[in-house]
Design an enzyme around this catalytic site. Structure first.
Site, PDB file in Angstrom:
ATOM      1  N   ASP A  82       0.955  -1.483   0.019  1.00  0.00           N
ATOM      2  CA  ASP A  82      -0.781   0.179   0.535  1.00  0.00           C
ATOM      3  C   ASP A  82       0.572   1.298  -0.298  1.00  0.00           C
ATOM      4  O   ASP A  82       1.998   0.404   0.472  1.00  0.00           O
ATOM      5  CB  ASP A  82      -0.462   0.146   1.642  1.00  0.00           C
ATOM      6  CG  ASP A  82      -2.109   1.180   0.569  1.00  0.00           C
ATOM      7  OD1 ASP A  82      -1.795   1.806   0.123  1.00  0.00           O
ATOM      8  OD2 ASP A  82      -3.192   0.749   1.615  1.00  0.00           O
TER       9      ASP A  82
HETATM   10  C1  BGC Z   1      -4.718   3.325   0.147  1.00  0.00           C
HETATM   11  C2  BGC Z   1      -4.859   2.738  -1.135  1.00  0.00           C
HETATM   12  C3  BGC Z   1      -4.607   3.490  -2.020  1.00  0.00           C
HETATM   13  C4  BGC Z   1      -3.720   3.862  -2.554  1.00  0.00           C
HETATM   14  C5  BGC Z   1      -2.951   4.639  -3.807  1.00  0.00           C
HETATM   15  C6  BGC Z   1      -3.463   4.269   0.061  1.00  0.00           C
HETATM   16  O1  BGC Z   1      -3.690   5.412   0.711  1.00  0.00           O
HETATM   17  O2  BGC Z   1      -5.077   2.835   1.360  1.00  0.00           O
HETATM   18  O3  BGC Z   1      -6.110   1.633  -0.971  1.00  0.00           O
HETATM   19  O4  BGC Z   1      -5.187   1.771  -3.290  1.00  0.00           O
HETATM   20  O5  BGC Z   1      -3.205   4.321  -1.342  1.00  0.00           O
HETATM   21  O6  BGC Z   1      -3.581   5.361  -4.257  1.00  0.00           O
END
Ligand code: BGC
Length: 762
Positions: A231
């Site tokens: 993530d």
């Molecule tokens: C979120 C993810 C997301 C990623 C990219 C993160 O903060 O938890 O779900 O895909 O950012 O935007």
């Protein structure tokens, strides 16, 4: 003529390989131009595209390109319809091909442990089977267009509070039965090209460097063959991450972690083969995407908008319909009240936020329709009621045949990044509902919200539709349901408790400091409420229709079976009403009493079928051993206990209409603890070998307790020791009790020998 990946790996320098293991920027993988390896783009997800062309951030601050916002997972889960998720996936896949995106970041399948989780609107359910099946369908849809998905957030990311540091402390069985299966089902059924690990720790180790999670479970057990990405910003110790199976760090670490990987390989702290393996996984997915590029794919946004509306209408859940207040008649005069009727809340905030090319509100959908009076009713900026807005709304309602209030949660109430602290609706909306309902007895409420709310006003209104966050065409869908163009067929994918305090995680949700212990274990959602026979506002699986259905003829392919066999279950469902409709047929399995605490029922099958008036269809389910099994922590595997299981067909977890039982025999022997002087009688009893040795010894003890050789004068005392007591005393008696109560002829060393002798018996 794809890439020769092995050749590329052999030609790359260590630095080049390490560089591939992190992003070039927020959304791209790195290129190695010298070798013709291009950069590819990934993008959020999961209910449409959030493609950011430049200066990407992940908080939704910078605009993304115009796109289509499909119903969010909160809504699509309520469809209980795999086909729907497949359609949405295909639409998103086409958009990705059109926009040259190799992977869409979703679906998100974390379990709704608490109604408070700020991201519940992005997640499917409190039930892992439902979440896993729907996620698999979405993945199949996207990937049918040769675009990858990234199922997320792996794993046990069930709160936003301290989301980057919190440690989800979960016992082994609960992890396996509740928090992992949605991922497991989707990985095994639909083979997502990538997996996104979560920010949090799982039992003490960050998911991003958790070897057990990323390699032992995901790859070795489930056969995952794509790449794992972090993530955004989830990496702590990058070197440990590579060794654990985290292939791609996102977004990027300014080269710092790449250099650490190189240094670790040079110093011998990290095996270069681990780096090669990550490069292999990443290039395999990139190659798969590039070999099937279809840049000419059309992205029919208008068509997708229509589809989004149609699908959203089939996600809506009719929760109350007293006196058939719904559907509205075409000539009835209706007061449409609420800011959300003009400016709907249809998606959540954060990384999934989509820049919709068009939004259709209920009032948009009603344009040109006579007999509609609009009144705003409340403001989304204020918690407190605005007397003027309420007065106007009350007046509008009083002058109409019926009133509908479109209410729900404003953006500030739920979002990625933080959790809710309560389950209430804004006070201004509660007051509005109560006062409008007094003015017009035929009042209906429609809710746009990503998560359950408390409804102190429920008794005041005649109708209730849960619309969830239904995507950009939510208004068209709402109109279709309220005016009966669509027969509502959504079912709740989560329980609605009467109040927050009833939720099983209430006492310890969010944890203490960085430690969130999942004390409620497997008793999440309906598994808890049903076991406790607690009253809920609306149960899991519940939803009404404008027609009615009856169930009959439940048949099982066997009344006895062993756990290597598959049970086939058939049931007839008839539309007994006067209009066509869709029913969600739910199959729950109830386990017999056994060694571990088990829920009274668990969802193991569901099918959505369409029936014309009077029509009957037979629905068939197939149950394999997993439908009966629990996770056994001695075996570290799924285990089926012998006994009578009930096959329950229900309209919800609280409305079981037909039930039959099947006797299942487990073919894996129940694991036994080794015998020791501390083993107690009732456990030894399950072990025939042990009993052949110890039973005569315990018999002696039994006689002692029964007072077999007592003197006359002791008879009063012996009357106090009933047979039941003797039996209970023996049942819980350890083997070493023979020293004190067995007549005195044994020594502790002899007991040890007896235990050894039993343990060594063939
Ligand atoms: C979120 C993810 C997301 C990623 C990219 C993160 O903060 O938890 O779900 O895909 O950012 O935007």
């Amino acid at each position: 003529m794809g890439m020769d990946i092995e050749k590329l790996i052999s030609e790359m320098t260590l630095e080049e390989k390490a560089s591939l293991l992190s992003g070039a920027d927020f959304w791209h993988t790195k290129a190695v131009e010298r070798l013709g390896i291009p950069s590819t783009m990934v993008s959020d997800g999961p209910h449409g595209l959030r493609k950011q062309d430049e200066a990407g951030d992940h908080l939704g601050v910078n605009d993304s390109i115009k796109a289509v916002c499909f119903p969010t997972a909160s809504a699509t889960a309520a469809s209980f319809d795999r086909e729907m998720l497949l359609r949405i996936g295909e639409g998103i896949g086409d958009a990705c091909q059109h926009e040259n995106l190799s992977v869409v970041l979703g679906p998100a399948v974390n379990i709704k442990r608490s109604p408070l989780c700020g991201r519940n609107f992005e997640y499917f359910s409190e039930d892992p089977f439902l979440a896993g099946e729907l996620a698999a369908a979405l993945i199949e849809g996207v990937q049918s267009r040769n675009v990858g998905t990234s199922i997320k957030h792996f794993a046990a990311n069930n709160q936003e509070h301290r989301r980057m540091s919190s440690d989800s402390v979960i016992d082994e069985r609960t992890l396996r039965e509740i928090y992992l299966p949605a991922f497991e089902i989707a990985v095994k059924k639909a083979k997502p090209w990538t997996v996104m690990c979560s920010y949090n720790k799982v039992n003490g180790e960050y998911a991003s460097q958790n070897h057990w999670l990323l390699t032992e479970v995901l790859r070795n057990e489930w056969g995952f063959d794509g790449y794992v990405m972090s993530d955004w910003g989830a990496v702590s110790d990058r070197v440990k991450g590579v060794a654990a199976g985290l292939d791609l760090e996102m977004p990027a670490s300014g080269g710092s972690n790449d250099a650490r990987i190189v240094a670790a390989v040079r110093s011998g702290a990290l095996d270069e083969e681990a780096v090669n393996q990550s490069v292999r996984c990443i290039l395999t997915v990139i190659d798969r995407y590039l070999s099937h590029r279809k840049p000419e794919t059309e992205w029919d946004m208008e068509g997708q908008h229509q589809l989004a509306g149609k699908l959203a209408s089939e996600c809506m859940v009719l929760l109350k319909n007293e006196d058939h207040v719904l559907p509205f008649g075409k000539d009835e005069k209706v007061a449409v009240i609420g800011k959300f009727a003009r400016e709907p809340r249809y998606q959540g905030g954060g990384s999934s936020h989509i820049n919709s090319f068009r939004v259709e509100s209920l009032m948009d959908a009603l344009a040109g329709k006579d007999n509609i009076v609009f009144s705003q009713g409340y403001d989304t900026e204020n918690e407190e009621a605005d007397e003027e807005l309420i007065t106007q709304a009350v007046k509008a309602a009083a002058g109409c045949d019926k009133a509908v209030i479109v209410a729900g949660l404003p953006d500030s109430f739920e979002s990625e990044g933080y959790d809710r602290s309560h389950m209430r609706m804004p006070r201004c909306q509660v007051e509005l509902i109560e006062r409008v309902a007094l003015a017009n007895p035929n009042t209906v409420v429609v809710l746009y919200n990503g998560s359950p709310v408390e409804m102190p006003w429920i008794a005041c209104v005649k109708g209730l539709v849960e619309g969830y966050l239904g995507g950009q065409a939510i208004g068209a869908a709402t109109k279709a349901v309220l005016w009966g163009e669509v027969n509502p067929c959504g079912r709740l994918p989560e329980s609605f408790p009467l109040q927050l305090e009833d939720n099983p995680s209430f006492l310890t949700y969010q944890g203490e400091g960085n430690t969130a212990v999942y004390h409620e274990g497997v008793f999440v959602g309906y598994r808890y409420y049903d076991r406790k026979k607690m009253e809920v506002l609306f149960p899991f699986g519940f939803g009404l229709s404008y027609t009615s259905f009856s169930y009959s003829n439940l048949q099982l392919s066997a009344s006895e079976m062993d756990d290597t066999q598959t049970l086939s279950v058939c049931v007839d469902v008839t539309n007994t009403g006067s209009r066509s409709g869709k029913e969600v047929v739910q199959l729950y399995v109830g386990a017999p009493e056994c060694e571990v605490f088990r829920p009274v029922r668990e969802l193991k099958g569901f099918e959505k079928i369409e029936l014309s008036p009077g029509e009957t269809k037979t629905v068939t389910f197939s149950l394999d051993r997993r439908a009966f099994a629990y996770w056994n922590t001695k075996l570290h595997d799924w285990f089926v206990a012998d006994g009578d299981y009930t096959i329950q067909i229900g309209r919800s977890s609280r409305d079981i209409v037909l039930c039959r039982s099947v006797k299942v025999e487990g073919t894996v022997p129940e694991p036994q603890d080794p015998v020791s002087p501390d083993s107690i009688y009732m456990d030894l009893e399950k072990n025939p070998k042990a009993m052949s040795v110890v039973e005569p010894l315990f018999q002696k003890m039994r006689e002692t307790f029964a007072g077999g050789d007592e003197k006359e004068s002791d008879s009063a005392a012996s009357e106090a020791v009933t047979d039941e007591m003797t039996q209970a005393m023996i049942r819980y008696m350890p083997l070493r009790g023979l020293l004190s109560f067995g007549g005195g002829s044994l020594s502790y060393d002899q007991l040890l020998e007896i235990a050894d002798q039993i343990n060594n018996m063939q």
